[in-house]
Scaffold this active site. Structure first.
Site, PDB file in Angstrom:
ATOM      1  CB  CYS A   1     -34.993   2.638  -3.455  1.00  0.00           C
ATOM      2  SG  CYS A   1     -36.776   2.516  -3.663  1.00  0.00           S
TER       3      CYS A   1
ATOM      4  CG  ASN B   1     -33.481   7.128  -3.776  1.00  0.00           C
ATOM      5  OD1 ASN B   1     -32.455   6.658  -3.302  1.00  0.00           O
ATOM      6  ND2 ASN B   1     -34.191   6.478  -4.682  1.00  0.00           N
TER       7      ASN B   1
ATOM      8  CD  GLU C   1     -32.311   4.001  -6.251  1.00  0.00           C
ATOM      9  OE1 GLU C   1     -33.192   4.273  -7.079  1.00  0.00           O
ATOM     10  OE2 GLU C   1     -32.565   3.760  -5.058  1.00  0.00           O
TER      11      GLU C   1
END
Length: 750
Positions: free
Chosen positions: A421, A419, A423
């Site tokens: 970020c 995604n 994670e």
């Protein structure tokens, strides 16, 4: 001192009535918000009284007092708390103490539920807890989170926001609503920003992350995907986008007989869309992360897109860039071997292969002389990647094989990207847009009498797991494909904030063996508790629809998958565990799981600011933070360091200035003991190997991935390369989110 010695000054009260104001009255107001704080109310009052004018309103007077106290946070962190107390007090005077104040904004079902329980709800609200924010946390809430009326006035108090969230998540269950309100009000955990924005409202878009591939390598597929991205961004979601299947520049276009311009023009279109369609109507900038595998023919163009120099026509600087790297590429780089770039039009199956199947097929394509390709030294591409990271902090580094081999969704297909970020690790297809709902646990709240309370962490994690499972069902999805995916696989993401604060509170250096033990125990507890609650939910409601065939359905949890990859030995890993994994596995075998994925430590930038914690699991980057308020920018010292120095009778004005002059480091200040220096090291003052070791230790209990930033003050190709290979060999799925760097020298401190 009194204002009577000069011209009389009157203040206009909220009723419109004028009243003379004196220094003593202002001092009394300031003192009322200073209880228990290490501040000088007289100094604040003196500054305020010197700056006010005749006819100032009480609200303006409070605002000026807030600015004055916030500016004085440079002297002591407690001034920030005092400033927030004054701001909160002013807000309380302007707003209603009842949940009724947000009824007009509520989803009709949630409103009816609230009306039916209004007395209980209003009785449970604890507005004194609003006084526990720092001014910077409160201003973050005020700017983006608290509901406003049509003319822009805030109508909602922080406690009412938390109650609105709880009612929206648990609509129909008043006991669970009150439980969630209580624990979030006590700051033990927080839901992610989209949930806080929207839970309980008429537009309950509560999901944080969306993952999707370009639907098809065609005009229809590319622009239909762009439309999906715009709809997601409008609803406050961040996007991870796999672009690897889009043909490279120079490829033939059958329908026109022409040649493709490659990724660049399409990515520039996505870049413009990210700017145009911000998240939640101006609450956050639109944010798209674009993922590419390193065998794509346009990879060198891709690496240049974020660079600050170069013509604008060849850049797309508002997108974020990430590499989805196979083990074969890393092996070729390490071995000094050659690497072949292809157009995905010629090898469309590579995006859906990983591990041995990918390597076999890739080498078959290398041997196929009929294909359009380019052969280079793998290290030439590697150096271009390193150069881009040194210059821009990106691309992110994620490892395709680790992500897929250690996935509980491996029965669903191949994960093509993460995604925004880095994670979230979920399968997405042209028919399913992967979604994740997030929350983070505030770890400092679990320290009791200089010990970490694992039982309380277990209890709170189970509440968080149940909450996130409810968010899946109550969410308003921007796309039907997102709803289908989330209801079928039911992944959630539990993260943390304040891990560095825990280490500091317990006098444990971030890069110590003791930190590794605590880190491991915390994440084992979170994973165990989340699985326990998900299993209980499956017993009540049934397992998620795609459960059968998953590794968990075959008795394999995250650490078992790591053992299969040769990275850990489970018997050694669990030898000293505080939890009964054998019984839990038996319960899972009997009842299944309600959620395919559970743990995903995310960055927590905004929510950690609100809660007053360090971000996620990161070390501090400085012990002095530059905070911006209306009166200007001011350096604020780390509150835990100040408390420690006060405890040792070392805190003074001279000490404060020494730390600021040292750019937020204490390592060269002779008066500070060495054991304190070890605890308060910054990210720049420790080996990145220690940060990666902590990430690898927790990763066996993280069934998604983690937003791992790395820090290098004077990055070089050699240092950066060594760091990446260490992370890859450790088995991390996310080897690096951002490369954080800083200038080799700093401006003179005044």
């Amino acid at each position: 001192m009194s204002t009577s010695s000069t011209m009389p000054i009157s203040v206009v009260k909220r009723s419109g009535k004028r009243e003379l104001v004196s220094f003593d009255q202002i001092l009394e107001r300031v003192q009322s918000q200073s209880s228990g704080l290490n501040v000088d109310p007289v100094s604040v009052a003196q500054t305020v009284v010197q700056g006010i004018r005749d006819g100032i309103t009480t609200s303006e007077l409070d605002k000026f007092t807030v600015e004055t106290a916030a500016a004085m946070a440079v002297q002591h962190p407690d001034y920030s708390i005092m400033a927030a107390r004054v701001a909160v007090s002013d807000l309380h005077k302007k707003t209603s103490p009842s949940i009724r104040c947000v009824f007009d904004h509520m989803d009709p079902q949630v409103k009816t539920f609230a009306e039916d329980n209004i007395d209980r709800i209003d009785r449970e609200l604890k507005f004194e807890r609003d006084l526990g924010y720092t001014i910077f946390g409160f201003k973050t809430l005020e700017r983006s989170y608290l509901l406003k009326n049509d003319v822009g006035d805030i109508i909602e108090r922080p406690q009412i926001l938390l109650m609105r969230n709880a009612l929206g998540i648990h609509c129909g269950d008043i006991e669970k609503s009150i439980e969630t309100y209580t624990e979030t009000s006590l700051k033990k955990f927080t839901h992610a920003t989209p949930t806080m924005f929207n839970a309980g409202t008429k537009n309950p878009n509560m999901a944080s992350c969306f993952l999707l591939p370009v639907m098809d390598d065609s005009i229809d597929g590319i622009f239909e995907t762009l439309k999906r991205c715009a709809k997601i961004s409008k609803s406050a979601g961040g996007i991870g986008l796999s672009f690897t299947n889009v043909r490279a520049g120079g490829s033939k276009i059958v329908s026109t007989g022409g040649k493709s311009a490659g990724l660049l023009p399409f990515l520039r279109t996505y870049d413009a869309t990210a700017r145009a369609v911000d998240q939640g109507g101006g609450k956050r900038k639109g944010a798209f992360a674009v993922y590419l595998e390193p065998w794509h023919l346009d990879i060198f163009t891709f690496l240049d897109l974020k660079k600050p120099h170069g013509t604008d026509e060849l850049r797309a600087r508002d997108l974020f860039y990430a590499l989805w790297i196979c083990d074969l590429f890393m092996q070729r780089v390490e071995g000094g071997k050659r690497w072949t770039l292809f157009c995905p039009r010629d090898c469309p199956d590579l995006v859906d292969l990983y591990g041995e199947a990918f390597e076999k097929r890739y080498m078959e394509y290398e041997d196929d002389s009929s294909l359009r390709k380019r052969t280079i030294l793998a290290r030439d591409l590697w150096n271009a990647i390193l150069d881009a990271q040194i210059e821009t902090g990106t691309p992110y580094m994620l490892y395709k094989d680790a992500a897929n081999r250690c996935s509980n969704q491996k029965n669903l297909g191949t994960i093509r990207s993460s995604n925004l970020c880095t994670e979230i690790m979920e399968v997405s297809t042209d028919k399913e847009v992967a979604v994740c709902n997030l929350a983070s646990i505030a770890l400092p709240k679990f320290i009791r009498d200089e010990q970490f309370d694992f039982q309380e962490l277990y209890r709170i994690t189970r509440i968080v797991t149940r909450n996130l499972n409810r968010v899946i069902d109550g969410n308003l999805y921007p796309l039907e494909e997102a709803k289908t995916s989330n209801l079928t696989h039911r992944p959630v993401g539990i993260g943390v904030q304040g891990l560095a604060d825990c280490f500091m509170l317990l006098d444990i250096p971030f890069d110590s063996p003791e930190a590794r033990v605590l880190n491991r125990d915390i994440f084992e507890t979170i994973y165990y508790a989340a699985l326990t609650e998900s299993c209980e939910l499956a017993k009540e409601l049934g397992p998620y629809d795609s459960y059968l065939g998953s590794p968990a359905s075959q008795g394999k949890l995250q650490f078992d998958l790591w053992e299969e990859c040769g990275k850990v030995k489970v018997s050694d890993l669990l030898m000293h565990s505080r939890w009964d994994w054998t019984s839990l596995k038996q319960n899972i075998a009997k009842n299944g799981l309600r959620n395919s994925l559970l743990v995903a430590p995310m960055p927590t930038a905004s929510t950690a600011q609100i809660m007053g914690n360090t971000e996620c699991f990161e070390p501090v980057t400085s012990l002095v933070y530059l905070r911006r308020v209306l009166a200007g920018e001011f350096p604020v010292l780390n509150a835990l360091l100040v408390a420690k120095l006060e405890e040792l009778n070392l805190w003074s004005e001279e000490m404060r200035l020494d730390i600021i002059a040292a750019n937020g480091s204490i390592q060269k200040i002779k008066a500070i003991p060495n054991d304190v220096k070890k605890v308060f090291k910054t990210a720049w003052e420790m080996s990145q190997r220690a940060i990666i070791d902590l990430a690898a230790d927790r990763a066996v209990f993280v069934d998604q991935s983690q937003s791992l930033n790395l820090f290098m003050a004077d990055a070089t190709r050699s240092k950066l390369s060594s760091m990446h290979f260490y992370a890859w060999k450790k088995g991390l799925k996310t080897g690096m989110y951002y490369l954080r760097s800083k200038p080799a020298s700093n401006a003179i401190q005044v």
